[in-house]
Design an enzyme around this catalytic site. Structure first.
Site, PDB file in Angstrom:
ATOM      1  CG  ASP A 168      52.612  12.704 -17.696  1.00 51.33           C
ATOM      2  OD1 ASP A 168      52.876  13.927 -17.183  1.00 51.33           O
ATOM      3  OD2 ASP A 168      52.987  12.481 -18.764  1.00 51.33           O
ATOM      4  CE1 TYR A 200      60.595  25.699  -9.430  1.00 54.40           C
ATOM      5  CE2 TYR A 200      61.423  27.676  -8.705  1.00 54.40           C
ATOM      6  CZ  TYR A 200      60.858  26.377  -8.349  1.00 54.40           C
ATOM      7  OH  TYR A 200      60.420  26.256  -7.263  1.00 54.40           O
ATOM      8  CE  LYS A 243      57.026  26.122  -8.615  1.00 55.73           C
ATOM      9  NZ  LYS A 243      56.243  25.172  -8.167  1.00 55.73           N
TER      10      LYS A 243
END
Length: 258
Positions: free
Chosen positions: A70, A162, A166
């Site tokens: 994880d 998102y 990024k």
């Protein structure tokens, strides 16, 4: 593994690919194996896909090892990287492909959603890089490639968290390139465009049509397109390339928006 005649030779090297249980990560692992590298295939949940990948690589004459972790837990990032290095006596390349991409509007998004995205996409990259850097330095250098996205520079509705994660990853990689270059470690990003998957054309026919029309090369990407870019960046052919973002999107980003 598919045809390797156009790939650089990575025989004798060890590569760790995170997120190898997924579509893009699996494609990257396949291409490293095709280039001759021994591949550590990380997965978090999809053990079945990771095991199938390892079997496929082995059946083709390659070497691969599946390891679960994880990556939102720093200690597990460290364990993963150390396991990869111990497997065959060192580590030469890290490709960090693990991440998530849920869709949610800003109006619906919670602080918990935001934090989950950063933990999965950005903090994991930080932790894996921290763990890998001294091991790569011990080999006289190496390559770290983070899988970003064209959405790191192009906003998309429903993807605010998102896109932001990024974009942060792009700058993190450039900063890491500055700090680790003296140890011979090169740090880059690869930004994919839309990658095809089984059933995508049926699930999103209008989007696939629009993308194919917008792309100068006239098609969606394939996982091996991203894998080929990562193999190149890990090879000696890219020995003077660091701190850069390689866009692999069939030319979509070159199209004007006006």
């Amino acid at each position: 593994m598919s045809d390797a005649k156009h790939l650089p030779d990575l025989t004798g090297r060890v590569a760790l690919v995170t997120g190898a249980g997924g579509l893009i990560g699996g494609g990257i692992a396949d291409r490293f194996a095709a280039a001759g590298a021994a591949v550590v295939a990380h997965y978090r949940h999809d053990e079945k896909s990771a095991r199938a990948l390892v079997t496929r690589i082995g059946d083709a004459g390659g070497r691969a090892l599946a390891v679960q972790a994880d990556l939102t837990e720093e200690s597990q990032c460290r364990r993963l990287v150390e396991t990869a290095a111990d497997w065959r006596g060192g580590l030469d390349a890290l490709v960090h492909s693990a991440g998530i991409q849920p869709v949610k509007s800003l109006a619906e998004m919670s602080v918990e959603d935001w934090r989950e995205m950063y933990e999965a996409n950005t903090t994991s990259a930080f932790s894996c890089t921290r763990a890998a850097a001294p091991l790569l330095a011990a080999r006289g250098g190496g390559s770290i490639t983070h899988i970003a996205s064209i959405e790191g520079t192009m906003a998309t509705p429903g993807h605010a968290h998102y896109c932001a994660s990024k974009a942060a990853l792009l700058m993190f990689a450039r900063s890491a390139a500055l700090e680790h270059g003296a140890a011979g470690i090169r740090v880059n990003t690869v930004s994919p465009g839309l990658i095809d998957r089984p059933g995508l054309a049926g699930d999103w026919p209008d989007g696939v049509r629009r993308w194919s029309e917008a792309a100068p090369l006239g098609r969606l990407g394939r996982p091996e397109d991203i894998g080929n870019a990562c193999v190149f960046l890990a090879s000696d052919a890219a020995s003077w390339i660091t701190g850069t973002n390689l866009v692999v999107d069939g030319g979509v980003s070159a199209r004007p928006t006006w």
